[in-house]
Write a protein that holds these residues in place. Structure first.
Motif, PDB file in Angstrom:
ATOM      1  N   GLY A  14       0.817  -1.184   0.161  1.00 40.11           N
ATOM      2  CA  GLY A  14      -0.144   0.127   0.028  1.00 40.11           C
ATOM      3  C   GLY A  14       0.686   1.182  -0.126  1.00 40.11           C
ATOM      4  O   GLY A  14       0.541   2.358   0.418  1.00 40.11           O
ATOM      5  N   ALA A  16       1.709   3.497  -2.229  1.00 41.55           N
ATOM      6  CA  ALA A  16       1.324   4.552  -2.957  1.00 41.55           C
ATOM      7  C   ALA A  16      -0.075   5.200  -2.352  1.00 41.55           C
ATOM      8  O   ALA A  16      -0.580   6.098  -3.004  1.00 41.55           O
ATOM      9  CB  ALA A  16       0.955   4.214  -4.380  1.00 41.55           C
ATOM     10  N   LEU A  18      -2.156   7.080   0.937  1.00 45.53           N
ATOM     11  CA  LEU A  18      -1.717   8.193   1.891  1.00 45.53           C
ATOM     12  C   LEU A  18      -0.943   8.016   2.789  1.00 45.53           C
ATOM     13  O   LEU A  18       0.348   8.367   2.752  1.00 45.53           O
ATOM     14  CB  LEU A  18      -3.188   8.580   2.657  1.00 45.53           C
ATOM     15  CG  LEU A  18      -2.993   9.675   3.892  1.00 45.53           C
ATOM     16  CD1 LEU A  18      -2.509  10.917   3.267  1.00 45.53           C
ATOM     17  CD2 LEU A  18      -4.309   9.673   4.728  1.00 45.53           C
ATOM     18  N   VAL A  37       4.694  -1.886  -2.626  1.00 46.14           N
ATOM     19  CA  VAL A  37       3.983  -2.722  -3.457  1.00 46.14           C
ATOM     20  C   VAL A  37       2.421  -2.038  -3.561  1.00 46.14           C
ATOM     21  O   VAL A  37       2.059  -1.846  -2.521  1.00 46.14           O
ATOM     22  CB  VAL A  37       3.982  -4.187  -3.152  1.00 46.14           C
ATOM     23  CG1 VAL A  37       2.944  -5.112  -4.011  1.00 46.14           C
ATOM     24  CG2 VAL A  37       5.322  -4.733  -3.123  1.00 46.14           C
ATOM     25  N   THR A  42      -6.643   2.448  -4.771  1.00 45.63           N
ATOM     26  CA  THR A  42      -7.084   3.895  -4.254  1.00 45.63           C
ATOM     27  C   THR A  42      -6.086   4.498  -4.084  1.00 45.63           C
ATOM     28  O   THR A  42      -6.143   5.854  -3.783  1.00 45.63           O
ATOM     29  CB  THR A  42      -7.669   3.649  -2.785  1.00 45.63           C
ATOM     30  OG1 THR A  42      -6.713   2.790  -2.040  1.00 45.63           O
ATOM     31  CG2 THR A  42      -8.943   3.085  -2.878  1.00 45.63           C
ATOM     32  N   VAL A  97      -7.830  -8.156   0.876  1.00 42.28           N
ATOM     33  CA  VAL A  97      -6.454  -7.633   1.369  1.00 42.28           C
ATOM     34  C   VAL A  97      -6.128  -7.861   2.864  1.00 42.28           C
ATOM     35  O   VAL A  97      -5.157  -7.735   3.226  1.00 42.28           O
ATOM     36  CB  VAL A  97      -6.384  -6.485   0.699  1.00 42.28           C
ATOM     37  CG1 VAL A  97      -7.206  -5.293   1.560  1.00 42.28           C
ATOM     38  CG2 VAL A  97      -4.599  -5.809   0.636  1.00 42.28           C
ATOM     39  N   LYS A 154     -10.006  -6.063   9.720  1.00 47.73           N
ATOM     40  CA  LYS A 154      -9.032  -5.777  10.484  1.00 47.73           C
ATOM     41  C   LYS A 154      -8.859  -6.300  11.689  1.00 47.73           C
ATOM     42  O   LYS A 154      -7.882  -6.620  12.150  1.00 47.73           O
ATOM     43  CB  LYS A 154      -9.065  -4.184  10.749  1.00 47.73           C
ATOM     44  CG  LYS A 154      -9.009  -3.356   9.450  1.00 47.73           C
ATOM     45  CD  LYS A 154      -7.410  -3.148   9.307  1.00 47.73           C
ATOM     46  CE  LYS A 154      -7.382  -2.111   7.909  1.00 47.73           C
ATOM     47  NZ  LYS A 154      -5.855  -2.116   7.516  1.00 47.73           N
ATOM     48  N   ILE A 177      -4.794   2.941  13.996  1.00 51.17           N
ATOM     49  CA  ILE A 177      -4.674   4.266  13.508  1.00 51.17           C
ATOM     50  C   ILE A 177      -5.981   4.804  13.721  1.00 51.17           C
ATOM     51  O   ILE A 177      -7.007   4.262  13.426  1.00 51.17           O
ATOM     52  CB  ILE A 177      -4.145   4.150  12.092  1.00 51.17           C
ATOM     53  CG1 ILE A 177      -2.879   3.621  11.934  1.00 51.17           C
ATOM     54  CG2 ILE A 177      -4.306   5.612  11.623  1.00 51.17           C
ATOM     55  CD1 ILE A 177      -2.576   3.146  10.521  1.00 51.17           C
ATOM     56  N   ASN A 179      -8.447   8.384  12.754  1.00 50.16           N
ATOM     57  CA  ASN A 179      -8.562   9.263  11.503  1.00 50.16           C
ATOM     58  C   ASN A 179      -7.463  10.087  11.384  1.00 50.16           C
ATOM     59  O   ASN A 179      -7.083  11.268  11.784  1.00 50.16           O
ATOM     60  CB  ASN A 179      -9.758  10.159  11.858  1.00 50.16           C
ATOM     61  CG  ASN A 179     -10.912   9.489  11.744  1.00 50.16           C
ATOM     62  OD1 ASN A 179     -11.253   8.772  12.698  1.00 50.16           O
ATOM     63  ND2 ASN A 179     -11.699   9.534  10.671  1.00 50.16           N
ATOM     64  N   THR A 180      -6.806   9.848  10.243  1.00 53.85           N
ATOM     65  CA  THR A 180      -5.584  10.536   9.711  1.00 53.85           C
ATOM     66  C   THR A 180      -6.005  11.187   8.295  1.00 53.85           C
ATOM     67  O   THR A 180      -6.451  10.732   7.371  1.00 53.85           O
ATOM     68  CB  THR A 180      -4.238   9.621   9.531  1.00 53.85           C
ATOM     69  OG1 THR A 180      -4.265   9.071  10.913  1.00 53.85           O
ATOM     70  CG2 THR A 180      -3.140  10.148   9.288  1.00 53.85           C
ATOM     71  N   ARG A 191     -13.785  10.540   2.895  1.00 49.68           N
ATOM     72  CA  ARG A 191     -13.577  10.913   4.058  1.00 49.68           C
ATOM     73  C   ARG A 191     -13.896  12.272   4.446  1.00 49.68           C
ATOM     74  O   ARG A 191     -13.997  13.041   3.557  1.00 49.68           O
ATOM     75  CB  ARG A 191     -12.101  10.409   4.531  1.00 49.68           C
ATOM     76  CG  ARG A 191     -11.885   8.991   4.783  1.00 49.68           C
ATOM     77  CD  ARG A 191     -10.679   8.341   4.988  1.00 49.68           C
ATOM     78  NE  ARG A 191      -9.739   8.225   3.651  1.00 49.68           N
ATOM     79  CZ  ARG A 191      -8.474   7.616   3.967  1.00 49.68           C
ATOM     80  NH1 ARG A 191      -8.193   7.012   4.972  1.00 49.68           N
ATOM     81  NH2 ARG A 191      -7.718   7.369   2.774  1.00 49.68           N
TER      82      ARG A 191
HETATM   83  P1  NAD Z   1      -5.361   4.538   1.182  1.00 51.01           P
HETATM   84  O1  NAD Z   1      -6.518   4.106   0.416  1.00 51.01           O
HETATM   85  O2  NAD Z   1      -4.741   5.985   0.667  1.00 51.01           O
HETATM   86  O3  NAD Z   1      -4.215   3.502   0.660  1.00 51.01           O
HETATM   87  C1  NAD Z   1      -4.193   2.162   0.692  1.00 51.01           C
HETATM   88  C2  NAD Z   1      -3.125   1.818  -0.346  1.00 51.01           C
HETATM   89  O4  NAD Z   1      -3.431   0.245  -0.576  1.00 51.01           O
HETATM   90  C3  NAD Z   1      -3.388   2.494  -1.848  1.00 51.01           C
HETATM   91  O5  NAD Z   1      -2.461   3.070  -2.414  1.00 51.01           O
HETATM   92  C4  NAD Z   1      -4.131   1.098  -2.406  1.00 51.01           C
HETATM   93  O6  NAD Z   1      -4.079   1.279  -4.003  1.00 51.01           O
HETATM   94  C5  NAD Z   1      -3.493   0.117  -1.893  1.00 51.01           C
HETATM   95  N1  NAD Z   1      -4.169  -1.378  -1.890  1.00 51.01           N
HETATM   96  C6  NAD Z   1      -5.356  -1.647  -1.469  1.00 51.01           C
HETATM   97  N2  NAD Z   1      -5.537  -2.853  -1.859  1.00 51.01           N
HETATM   98  C7  NAD Z   1      -4.532  -3.385  -2.468  1.00 51.01           C
HETATM   99  C8  NAD Z   1      -4.104  -4.603  -2.780  1.00 51.01           C
HETATM  100  N3  NAD Z   1      -4.851  -5.585  -2.741  1.00 51.01           N
HETATM  101  N4  NAD Z   1      -2.843  -4.898  -3.352  1.00 51.01           N
HETATM  102  C9  NAD Z   1      -1.938  -3.716  -3.422  1.00 51.01           C
HETATM  103  N5  NAD Z   1      -2.239  -2.508  -3.029  1.00 51.01           N
HETATM  104  C10 NAD Z   1      -3.246  -2.289  -2.518  1.00 51.01           C
HETATM  105  O7  NAD Z   1      -5.474   4.390   2.636  1.00 51.01           O
HETATM  106  P2  NAD Z   1      -4.668   5.090   3.699  1.00 51.01           P
HETATM  107  O8  NAD Z   1      -5.410   6.148   4.553  1.00 51.01           O
HETATM  108  O9  NAD Z   1      -3.281   5.522   3.563  1.00 51.01           O
HETATM  109  O10 NAD Z   1      -4.445   3.748   4.769  1.00 51.01           O
HETATM  110  C11 NAD Z   1      -3.479   2.898   4.357  1.00 51.01           C
HETATM  111  C12 NAD Z   1      -3.543   1.828   5.936  1.00 51.01           C
HETATM  112  O11 NAD Z   1      -3.777   2.335   7.004  1.00 51.01           O
HETATM  113  C13 NAD Z   1      -4.866   0.818   5.570  1.00 51.01           C
HETATM  114  O12 NAD Z   1      -4.544  -0.293   5.918  1.00 51.01           O
HETATM  115  C14 NAD Z   1      -5.846   1.582   6.362  1.00 51.01           C
HETATM  116  O13 NAD Z   1      -6.745   0.630   6.812  1.00 51.01           O
HETATM  117  C15 NAD Z   1      -4.943   2.056   7.572  1.00 51.01           C
HETATM  118  N6  NAD Z   1      -5.589   3.049   8.358  1.00 51.01           N
HETATM  119  C16 NAD Z   1      -5.957   4.396   7.966  1.00 51.01           C
HETATM  120  C17 NAD Z   1      -6.517   5.239   8.464  1.00 51.01           C
HETATM  121  C18 NAD Z   1      -6.547   6.617   8.121  1.00 51.01           C
HETATM  122  O14 NAD Z   1      -7.125   7.622   8.882  1.00 51.01           O
HETATM  123  N7  NAD Z   1      -5.890   7.227   7.080  1.00 51.01           N
HETATM  124  C19 NAD Z   1      -6.977   4.848   9.759  1.00 51.01           C
HETATM  125  C20 NAD Z   1      -6.995   3.724  10.158  1.00 51.01           C
HETATM  126  C21 NAD Z   1      -6.133   2.641   9.535  1.00 51.01           C
END
Ligand code: NAD
Length: 323
Positions: A14, A16, A18, A37, A42, A97, A154, A177, A179-180, A191
């Motif tokens: 993940g 690429a 946020l 990777v 998204t 995933v 999760k 984590i 809300n980020t 979001r």
């Molecule tokens: P995001 O959607 O920006 O990033 C997720 C990344 O995973 C994306 O680049 C997407 O393309 C990639 N991805 C999804 N499925 C995939 C697969 N099967 N194979 C390869 N790549 C895949 O989301 P984020 O906010 O950056 O979240 C990142 C992680 O942090 C996640 O696991 C999310 O559950 C966790 N998280 C985020 C938050 C938040 O507030 N941002 C809060 C709690 C947990």
């Protein structure tokens, strides 16, 4: 305690997205060799700079990790769509995933003798009956609700990490984590922060679900990434909550964003989705005691930077003035 730097190999699934892309930047800045990777479902390739120490692999982690045989020192599993819009459009992908993908990442860490970090979420607490939420709280999750694809996946991932840690001796850690937000979010990600900012900048009404009295605690992505590096390097197992204690109602967030953007947008109230959590604020005692973690970015400063990013990015991604 292990400090990662030059010569260390870090795998970020993940990478690429946020959080993943900011994590990649943090480890590149420390001198590590990083492999990201991502299947870009998204995330975006534009979120990652060209860098001699960065390898980007386009792959779906549910089908395995085609990242060569050289062992990694740390495997960080951050691949997973994470917004409520994704819960509606990608529920099966999310379940896969955070089950099959998690097992692939765990197996790779085990084979390499790497440390493993699992990106879990405050959503494991569901609509919490305890406030603020300590790690000892087991949660209040609807297993068949519209958020369950994410919450329960999760929770499965946490159970998988616990099993690999307890039964296979894997050096692992779980972060929950909260809300980020920050630059590189998609404006249409669904979001609350990107939705309100893009609506305010476009002069469109800000849409609040329900009466706006539900709360969220907003964490700027740099604060989260600092905590993630501390957790990885600490050798702690956790789970550890990371986020901030700036608890705002959704209505307050709308007001702040209207003020910071100078927008004249109005506010519209729509139906509240089912299982939308009423209150969200982490208990950060463990993060403070185990990691010395302290969030540093006030929400006004973080939102201002994010607004600048959305205002200047012709298309979301890297390489903008505000980035
Ligand atoms: P995001 O959607 O920006 O990033 C997720 C990344 O995973 C994306 O680049 C997407 O393309 C990639 N991805 C999804 N499925 C995939 C697969 N099967 N194979 C390869 N790549 C895949 O989301 P984020 O906010 O950056 O979240 C990142 C992680 O942090 C996640 O696991 C999310 O559950 C966790 N998280 C985020 C938050 C938040 O507030 N941002 C809060 C709690 C947990």
């Amino acid at each position: 305690m292990t400090t990662y730097g030059t010569g260390n190999r870090i795998l970020v699934t993940g990478g690429a997205g946020l959080v993943g892309s900011h994590l990649v930047d943090a480890f590149l800045a420390k001198g590590c060799d990083v492999t990201a990777v991502d299947n870009f479902v998204t995330g975006s390739r534009d979120n990652l700079a060209e860098h001699p120490n960065l390898t980007v692999v386009e792959a779906d982690v549910t089908e395995g990790l085609p990242v060569g045989d050289a062992p990694f020192d740390a495997v960080l599993h951050f691949a997973c769509p994470a917004s409520p819009v994704d819960f509606a459009t990608l529920p099966v992908e999310i379940l896969r995933v955070d089950s099959i993908g998690t097992l692939h990442a765990l197996d790779r860490a085990l084979a390499d003798g790497a440390r493993f970090l699992m990106a879990s979420t405050s959503e494991v607490y569901g609509d919490p009956l305890v406030h603020p939420q300590p790690e000892s709280y087991w949660g209040n999750v609807n297993p068949i609700g519209i958020r369950s694809c994410y919450d329960e996946a999760k929770r499965f991932s946490e159970a998988a990490v616990a099993a690999y840690h307890r039964h296979k001796g894997l050096d692992a850690s779980i972060v929950r984590i909260f809300n980020t937000y920050g630059p590189r979010m998609r404006p249409d990600d669904g979001r609350v922060v990107p939705s309100f900012i893009s609506q305010a900048l476009a002069g469109e009404p800000l849409t609040i679900h329900g009466d706006g009295s539900q709360t969220r605690s907003l964490c700027y992505v740099d604060d989260l990434v600092r905590g993630l590096v501390l957790l990885l390097e600490s050798g702690e197992y956790g789970p550890v909550n990371l986020g901030t204690e700036y608890e705002l109602t959704v209505a307050e967030m709308a007001e702040v964003i209207l003020r910071l953007t100078g927008s004249k947008s109005t506010i519209e109230y729509t139906d509240r989705p089912s299982d939308d959590p009423e209150r969200r604020r982490p208990d950060l005692t463990a993060a403070r005691e185990l990691l010395g973690y302290e969030p540093q970015v006030h929400y006004e400063a973080g939102l201002k930077t994010t607004i600048d990013y959305f205002a200047t990015a012709s298309s979301p991604g890297r390489g903008t003035a505000a980035d």
